[in-house]
Design a protein around this motif. Structure first.
Motif, PDB file in Angstrom:
ATOM      1  N   ALA A 146     -22.078  14.204  24.881  1.00  0.00           N
ATOM      2  CA  ALA A 146     -21.550  15.568  24.947  1.00  0.00           C
ATOM      3  C   ALA A 146     -20.791  15.811  26.247  1.00  0.00           C
ATOM      4  CB  ALA A 146     -22.680  16.574  24.805  1.00  0.00           C
ATOM      5  N   ARG A 147     -19.708  16.552  26.141  1.00  0.00           N
ATOM      6  CA  ARG A 147     -18.944  16.980  27.317  1.00  0.00           C
ATOM      7  C   ARG A 147     -19.447  18.361  27.726  1.00  0.00           C
ATOM      8  NH1 ARG A 147     -12.708  16.581  26.085  1.00  0.00           N
ATOM      9  NH2 ARG A 147     -12.702  17.346  28.245  1.00  0.00           N
ATOM     10  N   LEU A 148     -20.193  18.420  28.818  1.00  0.00           N
ATOM     11  CA  LEU A 148     -20.785  19.674  29.277  1.00  0.00           C
ATOM     12  C   LEU A 148     -19.833  20.329  30.268  1.00  0.00           C
ATOM     13  CD1 LEU A 148     -24.466  18.423  29.793  1.00  0.00           C
ATOM     14  CD2 LEU A 148     -23.343  19.215  27.695  1.00  0.00           C
ATOM     15  N   GLU A 149     -18.926  21.125  29.742  1.00  0.00           N
ATOM     16  CA  GLU A 149     -17.887  21.732  30.570  1.00  0.00           C
ATOM     17  C   GLU A 149     -18.319  23.113  31.061  1.00  0.00           C
ATOM     18  OE1 GLU A 149     -14.517  21.787  28.000  1.00  0.00           O
ATOM     19  OE2 GLU A 149     -14.078  19.653  28.291  1.00  0.00           O
ATOM     20  N   PRO A 150     -17.934  23.491  32.284  1.00  0.00           N
ATOM     21  CA  PRO A 150     -18.284  24.813  32.828  1.00  0.00           C
ATOM     22  C   PRO A 150     -17.371  25.900  32.268  1.00  0.00           C
ATOM     23  CG  PRO A 150     -17.023  23.573  34.438  1.00  0.00           C
ATOM     24  CD  PRO A 150     -17.229  22.646  33.271  1.00  0.00           C
ATOM     25  N   LEU A 151     -17.772  26.515  31.197  1.00  0.00           N
ATOM     26  CA  LEU A 151     -16.949  27.553  30.573  1.00  0.00           C
ATOM     27  C   LEU A 151     -16.962  28.851  31.373  1.00  0.00           C
ATOM     28  CD1 LEU A 151     -17.890  26.949  26.831  1.00  0.00           C
ATOM     29  CD2 LEU A 151     -16.052  25.932  28.188  1.00  0.00           C
ATOM     30  N   THR A 152     -18.030  29.085  32.125  1.00  0.00           N
ATOM     31  CA  THR A 152     -18.123  30.215  33.045  1.00  0.00           C
ATOM     32  C   THR A 152     -18.839  29.719  34.302  1.00  0.00           C
ATOM     33  OG1 THR A 152     -20.338  31.109  32.543  1.00  0.00           O
ATOM     34  CG2 THR A 152     -18.552  31.667  31.000  1.00  0.00           C
ATOM     35  N   PRO A 153     -18.910  30.522  35.362  1.00  0.00           N
ATOM     36  CA  PRO A 153     -19.650  30.089  36.556  1.00  0.00           C
ATOM     37  C   PRO A 153     -21.143  29.887  36.292  1.00  0.00           C
ATOM     38  CG  PRO A 153     -18.159  31.892  37.092  1.00  0.00           C
ATOM     39  CD  PRO A 153     -18.167  31.788  35.602  1.00  0.00           C
ATOM     40  N   TYR A 154     -21.652  30.384  35.172  1.00  0.00           N
ATOM     41  CA  TYR A 154     -23.082  30.310  34.873  1.00  0.00           C
ATOM     42  C   TYR A 154     -23.436  29.178  33.909  1.00  0.00           C
ATOM     43  CZ  TYR A 154     -22.692  35.043  36.736  1.00  0.00           C
ATOM     44  OH  TYR A 154     -22.410  36.128  37.528  1.00  0.00           O
ATOM     45  N   THR A 155     -22.450  28.461  33.393  1.00  0.00           N
ATOM     46  CA  THR A 155     -22.713  27.433  32.389  1.00  0.00           C
ATOM     47  C   THR A 155     -23.529  26.284  32.969  1.00  0.00           C
ATOM     48  OG1 THR A 155     -20.561  27.932  31.391  1.00  0.00           O
ATOM     49  CG2 THR A 155     -21.687  25.961  30.636  1.00  0.00           C
ATOM     50  N   LEU A 156     -24.590  25.914  32.268  1.00  0.00           N
ATOM     51  CA  LEU A 156     -25.433  24.794  32.672  1.00  0.00           C
ATOM     52  C   LEU A 156     -24.763  23.496  32.217  1.00  0.00           C
ATOM     53  CD1 LEU A 156     -28.151  24.072  33.962  1.00  0.00           C
ATOM     54  CD2 LEU A 156     -29.202  24.298  31.704  1.00  0.00           C
ATOM     55  N   THR A 157     -24.377  22.652  33.178  1.00  0.00           N
ATOM     56  CA  THR A 157     -23.631  21.440  32.842  1.00  0.00           C
ATOM     57  C   THR A 157     -24.331  20.154  33.291  1.00  0.00           C
ATOM     58  OG1 THR A 157     -22.355  21.615  34.892  1.00  0.00           O
ATOM     59  CG2 THR A 157     -21.403  22.623  32.917  1.00  0.00           C
ATOM     60  N   ASP A 158     -25.429  20.262  34.005  1.00  0.00           N
ATOM     61  CA  ASP A 158     -26.156  19.078  34.451  1.00  0.00           C
ATOM     62  C   ASP A 158     -27.079  18.601  33.328  1.00  0.00           C
ATOM     63  OD1 ASP A 158     -28.991  18.153  35.919  1.00  0.00           O
ATOM     64  OD2 ASP A 158     -27.162  17.275  36.748  1.00  0.00           O
ATOM     65  N   PRO A 159     -26.931  17.364  32.855  1.00  0.00           N
ATOM     66  CA  PRO A 159     -27.744  16.887  31.731  1.00  0.00           C
ATOM     67  C   PRO A 159     -29.251  16.969  31.969  1.00  0.00           C
ATOM     68  CG  PRO A 159     -25.914  15.392  32.127  1.00  0.00           C
ATOM     69  CD  PRO A 159     -25.934  16.361  33.276  1.00  0.00           C
ATOM     70  N   THR A 160     -29.679  16.670  33.183  1.00  0.00           N
ATOM     71  CA  THR A 160     -31.108  16.723  33.486  1.00  0.00           C
ATOM     72  C   THR A 160     -31.636  18.148  33.390  1.00  0.00           C
ATOM     73  OG1 THR A 160     -30.947  14.800  34.947  1.00  0.00           O
ATOM     74  CG2 THR A 160     -32.873  16.226  35.211  1.00  0.00           C
ATOM     75  N   ARG A 161     -30.890  19.087  33.954  1.00  0.00           N
ATOM     76  CA  ARG A 161     -31.316  20.483  33.887  1.00  0.00           C
ATOM     77  C   ARG A 161     -31.261  21.013  32.460  1.00  0.00           C
ATOM     78  NH1 ARG A 161     -28.111  24.276  37.499  1.00  0.00           N
ATOM     79  NH2 ARG A 161     -29.664  25.725  36.641  1.00  0.00           N
ATOM     80  N   LEU A 162     -30.268  20.558  31.695  1.00  0.00           N
ATOM     81  CA  LEU A 162     -30.188  20.978  30.296  1.00  0.00           C
ATOM     82  C   LEU A 162     -31.383  20.437  29.523  1.00  0.00           C
ATOM     83  CD1 LEU A 162     -28.733  22.405  28.010  1.00  0.00           C
ATOM     84  CD2 LEU A 162     -27.320  20.357  27.697  1.00  0.00           C
ATOM     85  N   TRP A 163     -31.755  19.190  29.769  1.00  0.00           N
ATOM     86  CA  TRP A 163     -32.936  18.599  29.113  1.00  0.00           C
ATOM     87  C   TRP A 163     -34.179  19.440  29.424  1.00  0.00           C
ATOM     88  CZ3 TRP A 163     -33.651  14.045  26.160  1.00  0.00           C
ATOM     89  CH2 TRP A 163     -34.988  13.683  25.945  1.00  0.00           C
ATOM     90  N   GLN A 164     -34.323  19.840  30.689  1.00  0.00           N
ATOM     91  CA  GLN A 164     -35.462  20.673  31.084  1.00  0.00           C
ATOM     92  C   GLN A 164     -35.427  22.033  30.400  1.00  0.00           C
ATOM     93  OE1 GLN A 164     -34.874  20.649  35.333  1.00  0.00           O
ATOM     94  NE2 GLN A 164     -35.912  18.677  35.627  1.00  0.00           N
ATOM     95  N   GLU A 165     -34.236  22.605  30.288  1.00  0.00           N
ATOM     96  CA  GLU A 165     -34.094  23.901  29.622  1.00  0.00           C
ATOM     97  C   GLU A 165     -34.446  23.785  28.146  1.00  0.00           C
ATOM     98  OE1 GLU A 165     -33.422  27.901  29.002  1.00  0.00           O
ATOM     99  OE2 GLU A 165     -33.658  26.795  30.884  1.00  0.00           O
ATOM    100  N   LEU A 166     -34.042  22.705  27.521  1.00  0.00           N
ATOM    101  CA  LEU A 166     -34.346  22.512  26.106  1.00  0.00           C
ATOM    102  C   LEU A 166     -35.843  22.305  25.888  1.00  0.00           C
ATOM    103  CD1 LEU A 166     -31.344  20.233  25.060  1.00  0.00           C
ATOM    104  CD2 LEU A 166     -31.663  22.666  24.569  1.00  0.00           C
ATOM    105  N   ALA A 167     -36.509  21.655  26.836  1.00  0.00           N
ATOM    106  CA  ALA A 167     -37.965  21.509  26.751  1.00  0.00           C
ATOM    107  C   ALA A 167     -38.639  22.885  26.832  1.00  0.00           C
ATOM    108  CB  ALA A 167     -38.476  20.603  27.875  1.00  0.00           C
ATOM    109  N   LYS A 168     -38.096  23.754  27.666  1.00  0.00           N
ATOM    110  CA  LYS A 168     -38.604  25.123  27.779  1.00  0.00           C
ATOM    111  C   LYS A 168     -38.388  25.889  26.484  1.00  0.00           C
ATOM    112  CE  LYS A 168     -37.871  29.347  30.502  1.00  0.00           C
ATOM    113  NZ  LYS A 168     -37.085  29.948  31.622  1.00  0.00           N
ATOM    114  N   VAL A 169     -37.202  25.739  25.900  1.00  0.00           N
ATOM    115  CA  VAL A 169     -36.893  26.395  24.631  1.00  0.00           C
ATOM    116  C   VAL A 169     -37.849  25.926  23.544  1.00  0.00           C
ATOM    117  CG1 VAL A 169     -35.173  26.546  22.786  1.00  0.00           C
ATOM    118  CG2 VAL A 169     -34.468  26.795  25.173  1.00  0.00           C
TER     119      VAL A 169
END
Length: 265
Positions: free
Chosen positions: A174-197
């Motif tokens: 996946a291409r994790l592009e910063p669509l806004t200043p708040y977009t989460l684009t770091d794969p490790t942090r996204l993995w952690q966020e998905l675990a939270k979800v």
């Protein structure tokens, strides 16, 4: 949450290799290269976008034109309304959108906010049902609209339901592009966020897809706990706070729960 398993044939392996129709695959890739940013294209542009040779792109375009799915002025090509019949075939052949629509309308009427449902298709979510009260995103959304999965609430719910191997493969490509200043684009942090979800059973995305947009999503599951779709509500950030949005979670969860007996096992 656990995702329903989808088996996809690999055209380069085993029995599927003998049945894979290259011409059909090329034709579909030509159709897919037309979108909001590419409404009208020349043969050369289609060849570039699809990676096909110019001759192959030309044959595909002319075939689609002969079948009525494409129109041309001799230089540029564009899709015709007949292409909608392909999407309608899906909507007509699966009960999921028909079951979701009245539930979305009830949630939208109760909360006075737009309510949508989507499924995961590759790296994007595809809207399969929607009840809109107001426009909360600059791009108009409707059935068939596609958005990136990584920065949308429904996308995160659906990604969180993937098996670990499938999620790893998604994050690798996946291409994790910063669509806004708040977009989460770091794969490790996204993995952690998905675990939270996955643990909390919902996703709240705050202005990561578009500034001014907040959304809250929950999974739509069958009786076995398989995630078949995601359902969300979208609000304007200047009008509804994060806390107020989370206050709508019980309504969204109750709506998803009401679908469980209807979705089989």
């Amino acid at each position: 949450m656990k995702a329903a398993t989808l088996l996809e044939s690999d055209p380069s392996s085993g029995e599927a290799e003998g049945f894979f129709v290259e011409a059909l695959a090329r034709g579909l890739s030509v159709i897919r290269c037309f979108d909001q940013a590419h409404e009208r294209l020349t043969i050369s542009e289609v060849a570039r976008l699809t990676g096909l040779t110019r001759a192959t792109a030309r044959r595909s375009l002319l075939t689609l034109s002969a079948l009525g799915y494409m129109a041309t002025d001799g230089k540029q090509f564009w899709l015709t309304p007949k292409i909608l019949s392909l999407g309608h075939a899906y909507l007509s052949s699966t009960p999921l959108p028909r079951l979701l629509q009245p539930v979305l309308e009830e949630v939208s009427g109760q909360l006075h906010e737009s309510c949508s449902a989507s499924i995961l298709d590759g790296e994007e979510i595809v809207y399969i049902a929607r009840a809109a009260t107001r426009r909360v995103i600059s791009v108009g959304l409707g059935v068939g609209s596609r958005l990136p999965a990584y920065c949308t609430s429904m996308g995160r719910v659906l990604l969180a339901a993937l098996a670990p191997g499938a999620l790893e493969a998604y994050l690798a490509r996946a291409r994790l592009e910063p669509l806004t200043p708040y977009t989460l684009t770091d794969p490790t942090r996204l993995w952690q966020e998905l675990a939270k979800v996955r643990a909390q059973g919902y996703a709240l995305v705050d202005q990561e897809l578009e500034l001014g947009l907040r959304s809250l999503a929950v999974p739509v599951q069958n009786a076995r706990g398989q995630v078949l779709a995601a359902m969300n509500i979208g609000v304007q950030a200047g009008r509804v706070s994060r806390e107020e949005l989370l206050g709508m979670l019980p309504v969204l969860r109750q709506a998803a729960a009401s679908l469980v007996p209807l979705l089989g096992v």
